[in-house]
Design an enzyme around this catalytic site. Structure first.
Site, PDB file in Angstrom:
ATOM      1  CE  LYS A 184      -3.386   2.911   0.374  1.00  0.00           C
ATOM      2  NZ  LYS A 184      -3.565   3.728   1.503  1.00  0.00           N
ATOM      3  CG  HIS A 187      -1.480   2.190  -4.221  1.00  0.00           C
ATOM      4  ND1 HIS A 187      -1.939   3.343  -3.615  1.00  0.00           N
ATOM      5  CD2 HIS A 187      -2.366   1.925  -5.204  1.00  0.00           C
ATOM      6  CE1 HIS A 187      -3.049   3.752  -4.210  1.00  0.00           C
ATOM      7  NE2 HIS A 187      -3.331   2.900  -5.179  1.00  0.00           N
ATOM      8  CG  ASN A 188      -0.588   5.631  -0.580  1.00  0.00           C
ATOM      9  OD1 ASN A 188      -1.326   4.834  -1.142  1.00  0.00           O
ATOM     10  ND2 ASN A 188      -0.946   6.254   0.527  1.00  0.00           N
ATOM     11  CD  GLU A 191      -2.429   8.324  -4.339  1.00  0.00           C
ATOM     12  OE1 GLU A 191      -2.809   7.179  -4.038  1.00  0.00           O
ATOM     13  OE2 GLU A 191      -2.636   9.308  -3.604  1.00  0.00           O
TER      14      GLU A 191
HETATM   15  P1  NAP Z   1      -9.086   9.392  11.220  1.00  0.00           P
HETATM   16  O1  NAP Z   1      -9.485  10.808  11.182  1.00  0.00           O
HETATM   17  O2  NAP Z   1      -7.719   9.029  10.758  1.00  0.00           O
HETATM   18  O3  NAP Z   1      -9.280   8.822  12.718  1.00  0.00           O
HETATM   19  C1  NAP Z   1     -10.444   9.064  13.456  1.00  0.00           C
HETATM   20  C2  NAP Z   1     -10.898   7.784  14.129  1.00  0.00           C
HETATM   21  O4  NAP Z   1      -9.862   7.252  14.980  1.00  0.00           O
HETATM   22  C3  NAP Z   1     -12.093   8.037  15.046  1.00  0.00           C
HETATM   23  O5  NAP Z   1     -12.945   6.917  14.978  1.00  0.00           O
HETATM   24  C4  NAP Z   1     -11.437   8.167  16.407  1.00  0.00           C
HETATM   25  O6  NAP Z   1     -12.316   7.912  17.471  1.00  0.00           O
HETATM   26  C5  NAP Z   1     -10.387   7.099  16.302  1.00  0.00           C
HETATM   27  N1  NAP Z   1      -9.295   7.241  17.264  1.00  0.00           N
HETATM   28  C6  NAP Z   1      -8.284   8.137  17.241  1.00  0.00           C
HETATM   29  N2  NAP Z   1      -7.456   7.954  18.285  1.00  0.00           N
HETATM   30  C7  NAP Z   1      -7.957   6.905  18.995  1.00  0.00           C
HETATM   31  C8  NAP Z   1      -7.552   6.237  20.187  1.00  0.00           C
HETATM   32  N3  NAP Z   1      -6.444   6.603  20.843  1.00  0.00           N
HETATM   33  N4  NAP Z   1      -8.310   5.212  20.614  1.00  0.00           N
HETATM   34  C9  NAP Z   1      -9.424   4.826  19.962  1.00  0.00           C
HETATM   35  N5  NAP Z   1      -9.855   5.428  18.821  1.00  0.00           N
HETATM   36  C10 NAP Z   1      -9.136   6.456  18.358  1.00  0.00           C
HETATM   37  O7  NAP Z   1     -10.178   8.517  10.407  1.00  0.00           O
HETATM   38  P2  NAP Z   1     -10.292   8.154   8.862  1.00  0.00           P
HETATM   39  O8  NAP Z   1     -10.016   9.310   7.963  1.00  0.00           O
HETATM   40  O9  NAP Z   1     -11.558   7.433   8.736  1.00  0.00           O
HETATM   41  O10 NAP Z   1      -9.078   7.129   8.619  1.00  0.00           O
HETATM   42  C11 NAP Z   1      -8.960   5.931   9.350  1.00  0.00           C
HETATM   43  C12 NAP Z   1      -7.698   5.219   8.939  1.00  0.00           C
HETATM   44  O11 NAP Z   1      -7.774   4.920   7.553  1.00  0.00           O
HETATM   45  C13 NAP Z   1      -6.415   6.037   9.105  1.00  0.00           C
HETATM   46  O12 NAP Z   1      -5.368   5.182   9.478  1.00  0.00           O
HETATM   47  C14 NAP Z   1      -6.162   6.571   7.729  1.00  0.00           C
HETATM   48  O13 NAP Z   1      -4.795   6.877   7.497  1.00  0.00           O
HETATM   49  C15 NAP Z   1      -6.635   5.415   6.884  1.00  0.00           C
HETATM   50  N6  NAP Z   1      -7.030   5.738   5.517  1.00  0.00           N
HETATM   51  C16 NAP Z   1      -7.715   6.857   5.259  1.00  0.00           C
HETATM   52  C17 NAP Z   1      -8.100   7.147   3.953  1.00  0.00           C
HETATM   53  C18 NAP Z   1      -8.899   8.378   3.661  1.00  0.00           C
HETATM   54  O14 NAP Z   1      -9.139   8.642   2.479  1.00  0.00           O
HETATM   55  N7  NAP Z   1      -9.354   9.117   4.666  1.00  0.00           N
HETATM   56  C19 NAP Z   1      -7.773   6.273   2.916  1.00  0.00           C
HETATM   57  C20 NAP Z   1      -7.099   5.095   3.207  1.00  0.00           C
HETATM   58  C21 NAP Z   1      -6.730   4.847   4.520  1.00  0.00           C
HETATM   59  P3  NAP Z   1     -13.207   9.091  18.094  1.00  0.00           P
HETATM   60  O15 NAP Z   1     -14.440   9.168  17.249  1.00  0.00           O
HETATM   61  O16 NAP Z   1     -13.494   8.638  19.477  1.00  0.00           O
HETATM   62  O17 NAP Z   1     -12.394  10.353  18.052  1.00  0.00           O
END
Ligand code: NAP
Length: 478
Positions: A184, A187-188, A191
């Site tokens: 992954k 891949h990035n 990108e």
């Molecule tokens: P995010 O903004 O990266 O993370 C928010 C989420 O993480 C919330 O559910 C938050 O819970 C939880 N969280 C943060 N710290 C925590 C802790 N210490 N304990 C328990 N929960 C915790 O969310 P996202 O954009 O949906 O991305 C999620 C993952 O997918 C990340 O690793 C990101 O890099 C990856 N990803 C993202 C994308 C994209 O396009 N956004 C694409 C591929 C992969 P609360 O609601 O309680 O704050």
């Protein structure tokens, strides 16, 4: 026990929420959990009718709501968030349960976490997911690592929710421990290179032809009907055609020219340096984002450094556009070839046995670099699974060499006219370097022997040699 959930998702921000909905829409019973319960409630309120969801407020109830062996997807902020959730989960789980980290973890962290969970007889799957929030909901490209055994239980579900191209899922088992997150990451990185090359092509058309953003949008739209057909070319045409509602100017002209990054490009380049793999396209793309954000340096340079030496006089507009297209395609082949080299090197170094043709196959849909071109890469590795260099595959060698003159004209023209084309130029330099009969590296090795007695090998006999540079310059065999 049919009321228990088949899969659980903890972390219900944009990505987790959409992934959970994707599982539910595909008929799976999905357990839900989030640190802050309000997110879980809002998912149920907004989309509870899309399938069978089993929401829990506590992690304990969440774990108890899953059938065994449990399959738990963690989709939280990468880094400390992932470790916090894992630490909370471990005492609640039982042997053979599967913990899946679907966030953007750095692969050494995944290797560490896999070892940590193995000590508790738990499976850990580091899983790359590409396609952003739209992909998570409607079918991403999925790159799961971890044990082959965990894939037996998890794979069919992942394949079902992934994107499909020609009926083939964009998901396959990648390899042990950190392999999924590694792939992954690359891949990035690819990108980054792809986006940089497209941006340079746009800039060449704008500066070379004086074409408007709207005219260039049409050119990209046209290109998207041929070999360059891809998601990134398609969205580029849409972005360039977009007009800012407030000013009436082309949207691209009202955005500050500073590209940001979350860090996966940087990880890719750092790893390539460790492995000694020249991924110049990805590196230039990463450095160029840094250059764009070097504000004080750019201001100082703008004030002092002379630029164009001549007006770029392009006589044949259509021929120039075709030259840029061919240069873009050739540079893109180089960037992908380098990325696949990095995957091969890492696979060997870390013992992952990654099938590169399968990587191209699962990137054909769902992910950001999805493209027609990836079919050609899969075919190349089908012809020769041990292909030492993608660029040297018969199809790509022919495709690139047929565009070589155009590529040279564009890079030379850009240099003469002061248009920065870091990725186009470095890709051409890589092409000329990798195909050279003999490189000036011989001189570098001689210099190293001169000042550091680093020794050298001769072209005409076996062995390691040193010349006594400060004495009588006689040669000794080591
Ligand atoms: P995010 O903004 O990266 O993370 C928010 C989420 O993480 C919330 O559910 C938050 O819970 C939880 N969280 C943060 N710290 C925590 C802790 N210490 N304990 C328990 N929960 C915790 O969310 P996202 O954009 O949906 O991305 C999620 C993952 O997918 C990340 O690793 C990101 O890099 C990856 N990803 C993202 C994308 C994209 O396009 N956004 C694409 C591929 C992969 P609360 O609601 O309680 O704050």
């Amino acid at each position: 026990m049919s009321e228990l959930a088949q899969i659980g998702v903890t972390g219900l921000a944009v990505m987790g929420r959409n992934l959970a909905r994707n599982f539910a829409r595909n008929g799976y019973r999905v357990a839900l959990h989030n640190r802050t319960y309000a997110r879980t409630q809002s998912l149920i309120a907004d989309h509870g009718d899309e399938g069978t969801f089993l929401p829990s407020e506590s992690m304990k109830d969440f774990v108890a709501s899953l059938e065994r062996p449990r399959r738990i997807v963690i989709m939280v902020q990468a880094g400390a968030g992932t470790d916090a959730v894992i630490d909370e989960l471990i005492p609640l789980l039982e042997p053979d349960d599967i913990v899946i980290d679907a966030g953007n973890a750095h692969f050494p962290d995944t290797i560490r976490r896999e070892q940590q969970l193995a000590e508790h007889n738990l499976h850990f799957v580091g899983m790359g997911v590409s396609g952003g929030e739209e992909g998570a909901l409607n079918g991403p490209s999925i790159m799961p690592g971890g044990s082959a055994k965990s894939y037996e239980s998890l794979g069919p579900m992942l394949e079902k929710i992934s994107a499909h191209v020609d009926g083939v899922p964009c998901c396959t088992y990648i390899g042990p421990d950190g392999a999924g997150h590694f792939v992954k990451m690359v891949h990035n990185g690819i990108e980054y290179a792809d986006m940089q090359l497209i941006a340079e092509a746009y800039d060449l058309l704008r500066q070379g032809l004086g074409a408007s953003a709207a005219e260039i949008a049409e050119i990209f739209k046209q290109w998207n009907t041929g070999d360059l057909e891809s998601f990134l070319i398609e969205i580029t045409a849409e972005v360039l055609a977009h007009v800012d509602a407030e000013t009436g100017k082309p949207f691209v002209d009202i955005i500050l020219d500073r590209a940001e990054q979350k860090g996966t490009g940087r990880w890719t380049v750092q790893n390539a340096l460790d492995l000694g793999v020249p991924i110049t396209g990805i590196a230039e793309a990463t450095f160029d984002r840094a250059l764009s954000g070097s504000v004080p340096q750019r201001e100082a340079a703008r004030a002092k450094l002379a630029g164009k030496t001549a007006n770029w006089e392009i006589k044949d507009r259509d021929a120039f556009i075709e030259d840029v297209r061919q240069a873009l395609y050739a540079s893109k082949v180089v960037a992908y070839s380098q990325g696949f080299d990095q995957i091969a090197a890492a696979s060997k170094e870390y013992g992952w046995d990654i099938d590169r043709g399968a990587m191209a196959r699962i990137w054909r849909g769902g992910c950001i670099i999805r493209a027609r071109f990836l079919n050609r890469i899969t075919e190349a590795y089908e012809r020769d699974p041990e292909l030492p260099l993608l660029l040297a595959d018969d199809y790509f060698a022919e495709a690139v060499s047929s565009g070589l003159e155009a590529w040279r004209r564009i890079v030379a023209g850009a240099a003469q006219n002061g248009v920065p084309t870091a990725a186009f130029s470095s890709s051409l330099a890589y092409y000329d370097g990798i195909r050279a009969d003999r490189l000036p590296a011989a001189l570098i090795q001689a210099q190293r022997d001169y000042f550091g007695a680093h020794t050298y090998h001769r072209v005409d006999k076996e062995g390691t040699f040193h010349t006594e540079w400060s004495l009588d310059r006689s040669e000794t065999q080591q």
